[in-house]
Structure formats: C-alpha cells, structure tokens
Design a protein around this motif. Sequence first.
Motif, PDB file in Angstrom:
ATOM      1  N   LEU A  16      11.070  13.165   4.063  1.00 50.36           N
ATOM      2  CA  LEU A  16      11.812  11.960   4.457  1.00 50.36           C
ATOM      3  C   LEU A  16      10.912  10.734   4.468  1.00 50.36           C
ATOM      4  O   LEU A  16      11.246   9.691   3.904  1.00 50.36           O
ATOM      5  CB  LEU A  16      12.420  12.155   5.854  1.00 50.36           C
ATOM      6  CG  LEU A  16      13.582  13.132   5.971  1.00 50.36           C
ATOM      7  CD1 LEU A  16      13.950  13.313   7.442  1.00 50.36           C
ATOM      8  CD2 LEU A  16      14.778  12.621   5.187  1.00 50.36           C
ATOM      9  N   VAL A 106       6.663  10.744  20.180  1.00 52.35           N
ATOM     10  CA  VAL A 106       7.997  10.711  20.795  1.00 52.35           C
ATOM     11  C   VAL A 106       9.084  10.942  19.755  1.00 52.35           C
ATOM     12  O   VAL A 106      10.259  10.862  20.054  1.00 52.35           O
ATOM     13  CB  VAL A 106       8.268   9.383  21.547  1.00 52.35           C
ATOM     14  CG1 VAL A 106       7.269   9.220  22.672  1.00 52.35           C
ATOM     15  CG2 VAL A 106       8.246   8.192  20.621  1.00 52.35           C
TER      16      VAL A 106
ATOM     17  N   LYS C  88       9.481  18.161  20.935  1.00 53.16           N
ATOM     18  CA  LYS C  88      10.379  17.800  19.838  1.00 53.16           C
ATOM     19  C   LYS C  88      11.851  17.964  20.211  1.00 53.16           C
ATOM     20  O   LYS C  88      12.691  17.178  19.797  1.00 53.16           O
ATOM     21  CB  LYS C  88      10.033  18.616  18.582  1.00 53.16           C
ATOM     22  CG  LYS C  88       8.852  18.011  17.842  1.00 53.16           C
ATOM     23  CD  LYS C  88       8.343  18.913  16.744  1.00 53.16           C
ATOM     24  CE  LYS C  88       7.393  19.931  17.313  1.00 53.16           C
ATOM     25  NZ  LYS C  88       6.787  20.804  16.307  1.00 53.16           N
ATOM     26  N   ALA C  91      12.751  15.073  22.311  1.00 53.88           N
ATOM     27  CA  ALA C  91      12.795  13.808  21.579  1.00 53.88           C
ATOM     28  C   ALA C  91      14.210  13.428  21.160  1.00 53.88           C
ATOM     29  O   ALA C  91      14.546  12.246  21.086  1.00 53.88           O
ATOM     30  CB  ALA C  91      11.884  13.894  20.350  1.00 53.88           C
ATOM     31  N   HIS C  92      15.043  14.438  20.900  1.00 55.10           N
ATOM     32  CA  HIS C  92      16.418  14.142  20.494  1.00 55.10           C
ATOM     33  C   HIS C  92      17.230  13.540  21.633  1.00 55.10           C
ATOM     34  O   HIS C  92      18.267  12.929  21.401  1.00 55.10           O
ATOM     35  CB  HIS C  92      17.119  15.418  20.018  1.00 55.10           C
ATOM     36  CG  HIS C  92      16.666  15.862  18.668  1.00 55.10           C
ATOM     37  ND1 HIS C  92      17.089  15.259  17.521  1.00 55.10           N
ATOM     38  CD2 HIS C  92      15.807  16.837  18.290  1.00 55.10           C
ATOM     39  CE1 HIS C  92      16.531  15.853  16.482  1.00 55.10           C
ATOM     40  NE2 HIS C  92      15.736  16.807  16.917  1.00 55.10           N
ATOM     41  N   LEU C 116      15.539   6.026   8.232  1.00 55.74           N
ATOM     42  CA  LEU C 116      14.684   7.185   8.442  1.00 55.74           C
ATOM     43  C   LEU C 116      15.019   7.886   9.757  1.00 55.74           C
ATOM     44  O   LEU C 116      15.083   9.116   9.829  1.00 55.74           O
ATOM     45  CB  LEU C 116      13.226   6.759   8.423  1.00 55.74           C
ATOM     46  CG  LEU C 116      12.228   7.907   8.416  1.00 55.74           C
ATOM     47  CD1 LEU C 116      12.367   8.737   7.160  1.00 55.74           C
ATOM     48  CD2 LEU C 116      10.812   7.378   8.513  1.00 55.74           C
ATOM     49  N   ARG C 119      17.992  10.190   9.468  1.00 58.93           N
ATOM     50  CA  ARG C 119      17.709  11.534   8.937  1.00 58.93           C
ATOM     51  C   ARG C 119      16.837  12.341   9.905  1.00 58.93           C
ATOM     52  O   ARG C 119      17.079  13.503  10.156  1.00 58.93           O
ATOM     53  CB  ARG C 119      16.991  11.425   7.601  1.00 58.93           C
ATOM     54  CG  ARG C 119      17.792  10.738   6.540  1.00 58.93           C
ATOM     55  CD  ARG C 119      18.752  11.712   5.851  1.00 58.93           C
ATOM     56  NE  ARG C 119      19.785  10.975   5.135  1.00 58.93           N
ATOM     57  CZ  ARG C 119      21.078  11.214   5.250  1.00 58.93           C
ATOM     58  NH1 ARG C 119      21.517  12.153   6.048  1.00 58.93           N
ATOM     59  NH2 ARG C 119      21.939  10.507   4.557  1.00 58.93           N
ATOM     60  N   MET C 120      15.803  11.670  10.436  1.00 60.21           N
ATOM     61  CA  MET C 120      14.848  12.415  11.255  1.00 60.21           C
ATOM     62  C   MET C 120      15.501  12.976  12.514  1.00 60.21           C
ATOM     63  O   MET C 120      15.229  14.098  12.915  1.00 60.21           O
ATOM     64  CB  MET C 120      13.681  11.508  11.628  1.00 60.21           C
ATOM     65  CG  MET C 120      12.492  12.261  12.169  1.00 60.21           C
ATOM     66  SD  MET C 120      11.208  11.140  12.724  1.00 60.21           S
ATOM     67  CE  MET C 120      10.205  10.999  11.288  1.00 60.21           C
ATOM     68  N   TYR C 121      16.393  12.187  13.115  1.00 60.16           N
ATOM     69  CA  TYR C 121      17.054  12.647  14.339  1.00 60.16           C
ATOM     70  C   TYR C 121      18.332  13.424  14.021  1.00 60.16           C
ATOM     71  O   TYR C 121      19.058  13.820  14.926  1.00 60.16           O
ATOM     72  CB  TYR C 121      17.383  11.461  15.238  1.00 60.16           C
ATOM     73  CG  TYR C 121      16.186  10.930  15.991  1.00 60.16           C
ATOM     74  CD1 TYR C 121      15.343   9.992  15.410  1.00 60.16           C
ATOM     75  CD2 TYR C 121      15.895  11.364  17.272  1.00 60.16           C
ATOM     76  CE1 TYR C 121      14.246   9.495  16.080  1.00 60.16           C
ATOM     77  CE2 TYR C 121      14.784  10.883  17.959  1.00 60.16           C
ATOM     78  CZ  TYR C 121      13.972   9.954  17.359  1.00 60.16           C
ATOM     79  OH  TYR C 121      12.877   9.468  18.032  1.00 60.16           O
ATOM     80  N   ARG C 122      18.619  13.610  12.733  1.00 53.10           N
ATOM     81  CA  ARG C 122      19.831  14.303  12.291  1.00 53.10           C
ATOM     82  C   ARG C 122      21.066  13.747  12.992  1.00 53.10           C
ATOM     83  O   ARG C 122      21.858  14.485  13.603  1.00 53.10           O
ATOM     84  CB  ARG C 122      19.718  15.808  12.576  1.00 53.10           C
ATOM     85  CG  ARG C 122      18.556  16.471  11.851  1.00 53.10           C
ATOM     86  CD  ARG C 122      18.445  17.932  12.297  1.00 53.10           C
ATOM     87  NE  ARG C 122      17.144  18.485  11.960  1.00 53.10           N
ATOM     88  CZ  ARG C 122      16.901  19.183  10.845  1.00 53.10           C
ATOM     89  NH1 ARG C 122      17.854  19.422   9.997  1.00 53.10           N
ATOM     90  NH2 ARG C 122      15.699  19.645  10.609  1.00 53.10           N
TER      91      ARG C 122
END
Lengths: 273, 266, 328
Positions: A16, A106, C88, C91-92, C116, C119-122
């Motif tokens: 990504l 984070v 992780k 983090a969501h 970004l 996508r990264m956090y879906r």
Amino acid sequence: MAERNALLDGLRAYRLIAGMWVRSSMTYRTSFVVTVFGNLLVTGLDFVAILLMFSQVDSLGGWSLAEVAFLYGLSVTAFGIADLVLGSMDVLGARMRDGSFDTLLVRPAPVLAQVGADHFALRRLGRITQGAVVLGYALVAVDVDWSAPKVVLVPVMVVSGAAIFSAVFVAGAAFQIFAQDAAEVQNAFTYGGTTLLQYPPTVFGKDLVRGVTFMLPLAFVNWVPAAYVLGRPYPIGLPEWTAFASPLVAAVCCALAGLAWRTGLRSYRSTGS
Amino acid sequence: MGSGRLYLAVAVGGFRRYATYRAATAAGVFTNTVFGVILVYTYLALWDEKPHLGGYDQAQAVTYVWLGQCLYATLAIQGGGAEKDLMERIRTGEIAVDLYRPADLQLWWLAGDMGRALFQMLGRGVIPFAFGALFFPMALPTEFTAWAACLVALLLAMLVSFAIRYLAALSVFWLLDGMGVNQVMMITGIFFSGMVLPLNAFPGVFGDIVRVLPWAAQIQMPADVLMGETDPLAAFAFQAAWAVVLLAAGRLLQSAATRRVVVQGG
Amino acid sequence: MQDDAFIELDGVEKVFDVRKKTGFLKRERRQVRAVDSISFTVARGEMVGYIGPNGAGKSTTIKMLTGILTPSAGRLRVAGIDPSRERKRLAHRIGVVFGQRTTLWWDLPLIDSYKLMHRMYRIPDGRYRENLERLVELLDLGPLLDVPVRQLSLGQRMRGDIAAALLHDPEVLYLDEPTIGLDVISKAKVREFLREVNAERGTTVLLTTHDLQDVEQLCSRVMVIDHGRLMYDGPLAGLHEVGESERTLVVDLERELPPIEAAPARVVKVEGPRQWLAFPAGESAAVLVARIAAEYPLVDLSVREPDIEAVIAKMYGEQAEKAQRAVS
C-alpha cells in the motif's frame, strides 16, 4: 499462524505505502526518467573504475575482467534489490530524533513494513539495471563450462544475496534504534559490503576473508558460490557444498536480523528513546 | 579588521556546529576506515600486477588511499558541506535575509565551510589516516617541510572544493531545486577527484584531461605534494589558479543571482 | 472501578533510565519516574482534559495509552485491550493526534494520506466516503486536499491531522497538544469541531494541553499531573477548592478611601475609588458583599473567578514547597 498473519499484514502494508509513493512519483514522468538515469550513472561509476584498472592490467588478484564483472554484476544486482526494498531505512535515526517514529507505532501495520516502504523510490531500479547489464555481459564473457548446478546457482545467488543484504539493512535499522546519530555506520556494511564483493576474494587479506565468510557472511552473496561457478579456489579452503549454502545463510541472516529488530523495537518501547 | 573577526566567528560557528554530532562523527570515522581497508587491498592487488602505475609504488598508493579517506568529508567530495544549507536557503527564499546582512555572501559561506572542513579533518579524517599508517606500509615524509607544504596544498584544496560547491549551490537560483545538481556534483566529485582511482593511474588522453580539471586540486595535488611527487610550487600555482577562477565565477554568478532576487522581490 | 470504564489505569508507572553527561567521558545513570503510580478510569463518551506543566508525564501517559510505550508497572486497558501487547488491534479503535508532529505523509498531497488510511485501516468504502465528506466539510479541508502536507500552515495541518485520526471511526480520540501554536481562529475551529464529534458520535476524548482555555471550553472533567503523579481528578470547578485559590472582589466606592477592612478578605490593589479584594474561593461572596455594603459607600461591584492557570500554579507552588521542606 500469528507469525504468518503478521507477515501478510506487513507485505500488505508495504504494498500500500510503496504503491502510494510510486503513483506520486509517476506524476512527474520526465523527472522520474532523469533520476533513474542519474542513479544508473552514479552506481555505474565503480564499474568504470574497474574498467580503468583493467585498462592498465590484465588481471586483478589473478581474476580476469569477465570474472570480476561476474562478481560485480552479482553484488550490485543483489544489493540493488535490497536497496530498492529497504533502502529508506537509513532515515530511521532521524525519525526517532524528530519524534515522527511514534506516529508509525499508532498505525495498524507492522513498523518494519512502514519504515521500509517509506519514500519507496523506483529510481533505485537504476542500480539493479546497471548491475544486471554487467552481469549479462559477464555471463557471456566468462569462460565457464556451464552445468545445470552452475546455471541454477546464478539466480539463487541474486535472490539469496538480496536477502542477505536486506538482513544487513534491517540489522542496521535495529542498530539505529540504539545509536540514533550513528546511521552512517550501516553504510560501512551496506555500501562497503557491496564494494568489497565487487573485487575477487584473492585480493584481500585472509583474516578479512574469514571475517566476511564466518562472522558477517557477506561472502555467500557471491564470493563462495561464484568461486565454484568459475572453478577458482576460494582463498580459505571450504567444502564444495558451501557453494550451495547461500539460501540457508540468507535464511539465518534474516532470522537474526528480525530478532535484532524486535529487540530494538521492544527496547524503544520500554525506554522511549 | 572588524570584518576579519566576523568571518572568524562564522568559521568557529561552522566548526562547532559539526563538533556537536559526536556519534555521527564516530560513525563517519568507522565508515571511512572500512572503505579505506577495502580500497587499500584492491590498490595493492592493482600495483602488484603493475608496479609503478602512475609513478607510485605500493606504499605511495596506500598513502593515497588513506589521504583520500581523510579528505573525503573534509572536502565534501560528494557534497554535503555548506552548499547544502545554502541550497536550502535559496530554495525557501530565506537567502533574501542573507543578502541584507552587512557581510559578503561568498566570504560568509566560505568562512562557515572552512570551519566545517577543519572540524571534519581533525574529527573525522585524522583517525582513519592514523589507522592506515599503523596497519599498512605508507610512504610518509620525514622532513617537516613536506608536511607544511601539504598543509598549504590542503588549504588551497579546501578553497577549490568550496568554490565548486558554491557555484553548484547558486545554480538553484535558476533551477529552483538542487536534486539534479547534487547528483552531478556527486558523480563528478567522486570520479574526477580521484576517489575511486588516483588520477595519475587514469590511462591515455582521458588521464591527461582529468589531471588538469579543477577536481585534480582536491586529493591528487595534496597527495603528490605530501609524497614529493611534484614540485610544491607548481602544485600551489595550479590549485590557486583554479581557486581564483572558480571563486571569481562564483562572484559573477552571485551578482547575477542577487539582481534576480532584487528584481523578483525575493 | 466503574462498569462502563473505557480507559482504565491502575497503578501505572513508567521509569526511564536517563544517562546524563557529567564530564568529558563520564556519564551518570539515574532513573526518572516519568509516570508514578497513576490510576484513573474514563467512561465511554467522556471528554477529559489532562493537564500539567512540561515534562509532567502527560505525553508519556498518552504514549502508554496508544501502545507506543510499555508501562514499567501497573495495569492498563483501553476498550478491554492491553495496548502494549496488542498495539495493532488497538490501533483500529483509537485515533491519535500529536500536536507537534504530523501522522500524515509529509511530502504527499493530503488526499493521498487519506486514501492510504482508507486501505490501511480497512475502512469499508461507503463508510470512508461518508466520513471523508463529513470531515472535509466540517474542518473546511476542500481546497487543501491536493496540497502537499509540508506546504500546509500549522492550523491547516492540524485540521488535516484531526480528520485523519477520525476517518476510521475510532471510539477514543487522544489529542496531545492539539492547539499548540495555532492562531485564535484556528483554535476556535478545532474546539468547536471536537465538541461536535464528542456530542454526535459519542467519541471519548482525552486531551493533553498547556492551554487551559481548551479545558475550560471542552472538558467537564480535568486531571492534573505533575512530576508523574496525579494531583487532581474531578470537575473543573472543584479545582479551585483543592488549589485553595482566591477569588477577587472589585468594588467601586463613591470616593477615595483607605483600604477596606473586611477579614478574611484583604485589599490587594487600590486605584482611586476602585479597590481589589482577594478572598478564599470557598467563602461566600454574598456575605462579604453585604458586610462591605453596610460599612462603605458602594457604587458598583463585580466578582472575578480565578483562572485555572493561577490555581494550578499555586498547586505546583505548594507541592514544591512541601518537597523543599521534606528535603531540608
């Protein structure tokens, strides 16, 4: 299972972030082409130096130009791949100093993937291209009786070599966690390593060769397997099977580097510095 | 008199600024030493094949390597000296402030860069050189005059090095970005200074050309002066000539750039 | 502990080893207790101010709550998750804004960072579009989306950062000095937005700040930390009593008179017919006013509440005095 998930997570995050940088660099196509070309020139300089040397002599440490080019092509291609994948790691120390390292922690993605993919630059393809061209020339020019194992060893060297150099980059990043200002030390092992491997092992002192074979096993990037392919004796006697040990050495290096990185990260999180 | 003191203060500032990064300096010492070792072995192999290449014997080739490592950061061979800050100031427009200072722009940056170079030589250059002298056979002079002459050559080398980088930095007035220039400076600096191979070992016409380019003033001249391979006065004249020409070119470019800033209003 | 506690700290400590240069090569090692046995809980939907002077341990606490730092001792849970173990996963569910550094990608246009994050956090596509649209509107980000982050002003960047922290609908938002360095208008915008997010979405907000106006305008509850210890935890109003602060009564008399005598109040300033009297915040102003009105020719009066800045300063002062006495 958890390990595998973390790996997939990391690869996804890497893809990504790297993708974002590639798209952004593509918005200025001419500038992109110019920097790739410039990169090719810069990294080609050390081969020009080798050519200059061979304009004065016919062999170096008993190795011919084609043989040295073989070493050079393998070393630079392998290093180029590692540099493309993890070359941004050297700014880690700076990120810790300015505090922006915390922002990586984070986010829901492995830190190593985030650091590695940061400022992903396709211009680094320049080095790989240049290394591959020299390697191509060497494959044609060397006087080798190609057997199946020797043919297979060439791609194996490139891939294992890239993995070994990647491990050095990761270990260097782990080191930066402890010595933030000393980022340049890793240049001695990365750039220094690839320069060292461009020359025949016979050129160097035995102690240095031993160190690069057994302690920091850069010799498995190209020296040991290439000596086998070219049918040249390795300066310190090694059994023949070691020519095929590169993948194993690479795996061990990556595991150790991963361990070092984890230790570094854990230490950062417990000391905050 | 008063202005002399001003530039001295600027030079001291340049020295101090780099002196604060102790870990970075130690890291640089280490890296230069490693590269020195690698180069020494390749040169020894080369001189083994072809003794007296470029008029050097093996000990002289080794001495050349360690002098090169000593001067690598001192002369900012691949960039990264005062010109880096200057480029940034031009790019951001902060340079306008410098133009209003009651000091000469070129002298101001020269003073700062001399301070930096002096620190890099003492803090970063001396140790790899001493390491080389300790572990490898080197061709070092025993008379004091050779060392003194080498110091003069070094001073002149610093001037030429600064003059080249100052010109490169000023180009940002027109190019608006230093990326390309830096890359060119890196290539020319490493190659034509003789970082990869002594210039006297370059073959044929190519060798004749690189030996009269300004970069020859940087490592080749001080090395030849140190090892008595050239007449010191001829070397000084060569270095001084390039220094004068390049610094004068810098002044010309500087006044053109200043006019540009004034006309454009920054 | 409350049942609906969303953030729970129980005896949390953070000890750093600090190496200090004492000579050319000599170094002295000593331990610094950045956070010293802190316990508190924050309920879902609360908006809490976490204040204290520089180096008091505010940022260290936030870093432990986000999983950046591992506590040296004690128990810490956010949404039932141990942050240091499951960084992780946590983090969501959290959003973080560091006032002094950005979580955005410095060299790229603002919108790239958001894409970004998506996508990264879906974040589901619909949800992302909806959130982005709302945040862009509320924080006035429309014209900034295509600007590289490094070209944004501090206020613009802060708004961009806040939007980034909220794209994935976090349940709690940590803000570390969100208004530092902002101009008055930007500060007001940010505060108004935070109030709305808290009211509409029920997002729990924990805010560290120097700026007591942030706390006055946003938080019903405030925690004060100093030297790693929690000094106060309660409503803003209660801070005055703890700090034994003073209110000020300003009286306008008919003519110039000698200083008014009305203990426990004391005159702190006289300017013509106007006099300033300080009295303990706990005392009733009405009783005092009645007494003065009975004895002096009053024209006008007003009561000034102490600002928390002074209250906290006083609190620190007393602590320091106690510490001094303990040492000597």
